[in-house]
Design a protein around this motif. Structure first.
Motif, short mmCIF file in Angstrom:
data_model
loop_
_atom_site.label_atom_id
_atom_site.label_comp_id
_atom_site.label_asym_id
_atom_site.label_seq_id
_atom_site.Cartn_x
_atom_site.Cartn_y
_atom_site.Cartn_z
N UNK A 444 12.08 84.40 79.83
CA UNK A 444 12.78 85.55 80.44
C UNK A 444 11.89 86.33 81.40
N UNK A 445 10.57 86.31 81.19
CA UNK A 445 9.72 87.10 82.08
C UNK A 445 9.13 86.27 83.22
N UNK A 446 9.64 85.04 83.41
CA UNK A 446 9.24 84.24 84.57
C UNK A 446 9.95 84.75 85.83
N UNK A 447 9.47 84.26 86.98
CA UNK A 447 10.10 84.60 88.27
C UNK A 447 10.74 83.31 88.81
N UNK A 448 12.06 83.34 88.99
CA UNK A 448 12.75 82.17 89.54
C UNK A 448 12.58 82.18 91.06
N UNK A 449 12.16 81.03 91.61
CA UNK A 449 11.88 80.93 93.05
C UNK A 449 12.77 79.84 93.65
N UNK A 450 13.52 80.20 94.68
CA UNK A 450 14.34 79.21 95.40
C UNK A 450 13.81 79.07 96.82
N UNK A 451 13.45 77.82 97.20
CA UNK A 451 12.98 77.54 98.56
C UNK A 451 14.09 76.90 99.40
N UNK A 452 13.86 76.87 100.70
CA UNK A 452 14.73 76.13 101.63
C UNK A 452 16.18 76.55 101.57
#
Ligand code: FES
Length: 590
Positions: A444-452
């Motif tokens: 839950x404390x991660x950071x979701x990263x979306x590229x492109x």
């Protein structure tokens, strides 16, 4: 009845400097008299008389489409506009342009916005219009129309289609599309079953009109009114209310006055007008998309919106409007509370009250003429706001050298200062494949990263910034996480979501260098977003980076778009549409 003058004399008499009405913009055959002769021959096939065609010609854009329920009332609006034009002595002539609906635009509506702007601009200029009434509503339509109007230089006025009414489910009001997303999240978490989600699906959008929360459509309608390009009160009137048709009739009358006085969009959309619109954008807790659109429209006017000045303004102007997703109410309630005028009255210290509007009055005169409603509770006072600062914050840092945006009024406040481990998705396809994988390494404390997922990368900068909470976390009750991308987000969405990271990853931005497990620090208070990886490692990754987008095998509009779309901080317009940079900066502070 026969004309008193022969055609060649008519042309010679009237074409010296500024031809009017039906004589405007003749098709070129090398003989202007013949061009007019032919034009009149053809339009007489539609039953027009010479007397009708002697009036100022008011073009009316028909953006109705059976694929666009947000514009489902356009036929009625057109009839009302035509009545107004005729009452004022003009001649309305309706013409079609592209219509864009959010859910019927592949790959995205943003990909098509510039095409609609090109289409609208060229048809405004190509056809003999003394003024144009622009009927827009669904998210990208009004931005495209304002971009077109600024470039075409033809007098113009906007009438929005207006917000839809709310739906109801089990005693609760439903709003498109904040509740579309909320209930879809509940369905994913197993809190709502198959039968109920389909019941809700039929109730979320109960009438024609635009989304009735503070999404992009509502935001653009309100900021367009603040810009002075639509009539006072026209932004918030419900799509199905008779009052919208009376406002449309008024709009038709005003279009004739604009035509007679040759008041062009650049006379209205001045730096002061943009400053007013940006103050309103903060105060209404408006959609993040609106900043991209207003930046694009301003650029067409030769005005640069300074992101840092916008952020500074946001530290002073509070969120005042209690509408979803930041608040509790819907557009019909804002209309009952007095519409935009109720907001403008509170915002006076930050407004340029001498800014002109299409109806001939200044913004200040409009505010003074409006009636306050002391009983309304939808628009708060500056002393008792919904949120103490503006809804949007501009971020910078080594992840976003040219800026990024967060709607912090619609986020879990505890996540606005957060450091977490990156969980990276390389593309929309990768996101769809893995987000619900039970084996996904995510907490839950991660950071979701979306590229492109930016302007070039997706392409079309989809509203994919609202990454879904991974199903296994949603089922544990996790409602919000820090999510970052170069995508956009619907103004109807909620969350600690960093958007519009520029430059985008597909254009070589640092977002493309993030690896799983890297630490990312978001500090909204300090307005920063940083990748906590040392410079030497970033340089190594940059040397190995390969651009994911190639245009060599593309054709048509897609090739044009991929090769010329600009980044978020310049409004994602085409580079060849921008006026030469002249260094002007909108004065966003008094
Ligand atoms: Fe058209 Fe929301 S889908 S305004």
């Amino acid at each position: 009845m026969q004309r008193a003058l022969p055609f060649h004399k008519l042309i010679m008499t009237n074409s010296k400097d500024d031809p009017k009405g039906i004589q405007r913009g003749l098709t070129q055959y090398g003989d202007a008299g013949f061009s007019l002769f032919l034009r009149k021959a053809f339009i007489k096939a539609a039953g027009y008389s010479d007397e009708a065609l002697d009036r100022p010609i008011i073009g009316v854009t028909n953006t109705g489409s059976e694929f666009n329920p947000c514009h489902g009332n356009v036929p009625q609006i057109i009839e009302a506009v035509k009545r107004g034009v005729m009452q004022a002595g003009g001649m309305p002539i309706v013409f079609p342009t592209i219509s864009i609906h959010e859910s019927f635009a592949h790959p995205t509506s943003m990909y098509l916005r510039n095409l609609m702007a090109l289409d609208t601009e060229e048809m405004m200029r190509a056809q003999p219009c003394d003024a144009v009434v622009l009927i827009g509503g669904c998210d990208k339509t009004i931005p495209a129309q304002l971009m077109a109007a600024a470039s075409a230089g033809v007098p113009a006025v906007v009438i929005p289609t207006g917000p839809m009414m709310t739906g109801h489910h089990k005693g609760e009001r439903l709003g498109a599309c904040t509740d579309c997303r909320r209930y879809w999240g509940k369905y994913r978490a197993g809190e709502v079953d198959d039968k109920e989600i389909w019941e809700i699906n039929a109730k979320l959008a109960p009438t024609v009109g635009t989304c009735m929360v503070m999404g992009t459509a509502s935001t653009m309608a309100l900021t367009t009114e603040a810009l002075g390009m639509s009539l006072s009160g026209s932004a918030a009137i419900p799509a199905v209310a008779s009052e919208r048709l009376r406002s449309s009739e008024d709009t038709g009358r005003i279009a004739v006055t604009l035509a007679r006085n040759r008041v062009t969009p650049l006379d209205i959309m001045t730096p002061k007008a943009f400053s007013n619109a940006l103050a309103v954008l903060h105060a209404i807790g408006g959609s993040t998309n609106a900043l991209i659109h207003l930046t694009a429209v301003a650029a067409r006017c030769g005005i640069k919106i300074d992101l840092d000045a916008f952020d500074q303004l946001g530290r002073k102007v509070p969120v005042l409007v209690d509408l979803k997703p930041s608040g509790a109410h819907y557009m019909e309630h804002l209309h009952e509370a007095g519409g935009l005028n109720a907001v403008l009255r509170e915002l006076k210290p930050w407004l340029h009250l001498d800014a002109p509007t299409v109806d001939g009055r200044t913004l200040g005169e409009i505010i003074e003429a409006s009636e306050p409603d002391p009983t309304q509770t939808v628009v708060k006072t500056v002393a008792d706001p919904i949120y103490p600062t503006g809804g949007l914050a501009v971020l910078h840092g080594n992840l976003a050298p040219d800026g990024a945006l967060i709607k912090h009024s619609s986020a879990t406040q505890s996540l606005l200062q957060h450091t977490g481990r990156a969980v990276v998705f390389e593309s929309l396809e990768d996101l769809a494949l893995r987000i619900d994988d039970p084996d996904l390494d995510v907490k839950a404390d991660d950071v979701l990263v979306l590229k492109n997922a930016g302007p070039k990368g997706a392409p079309g900068m989809p509203e994919a910034g609202y990454l879904p909470i991974p199903r296994k976390l949603a089922q544990q009750g996790v409602k919000d996480m820090v999510r970052i991308s170069d995508a956009r987000m619907s103004g109807t969405a909620f969350g600690a979501i960093v958007l519009h990271i520029a430059p985008e990853s597909a254009a070589g931005g640092p977002l493309g260098l993030v690896h799983n497990g890297d630490l990312i620090r978001l500090d909204t208070q300090a307005r920063s977003i940083d990748l906590l990886v040392d410079d030497a490692e970033l340089a190594r990754r940059r040397a190995a980076w390969q651009p994911p987008v190639s245009t060599t095998k593309e054709r048509g509009y897609r090739k044009l778009y991929l090769e010329h779309v600009t980044q978020a901080e310049t409004g994602c317009d085409f580079d060849f549409m921008l006026p030469e940079a002249d260094g002007r900066v909108a004065p966003v502070l008094r």
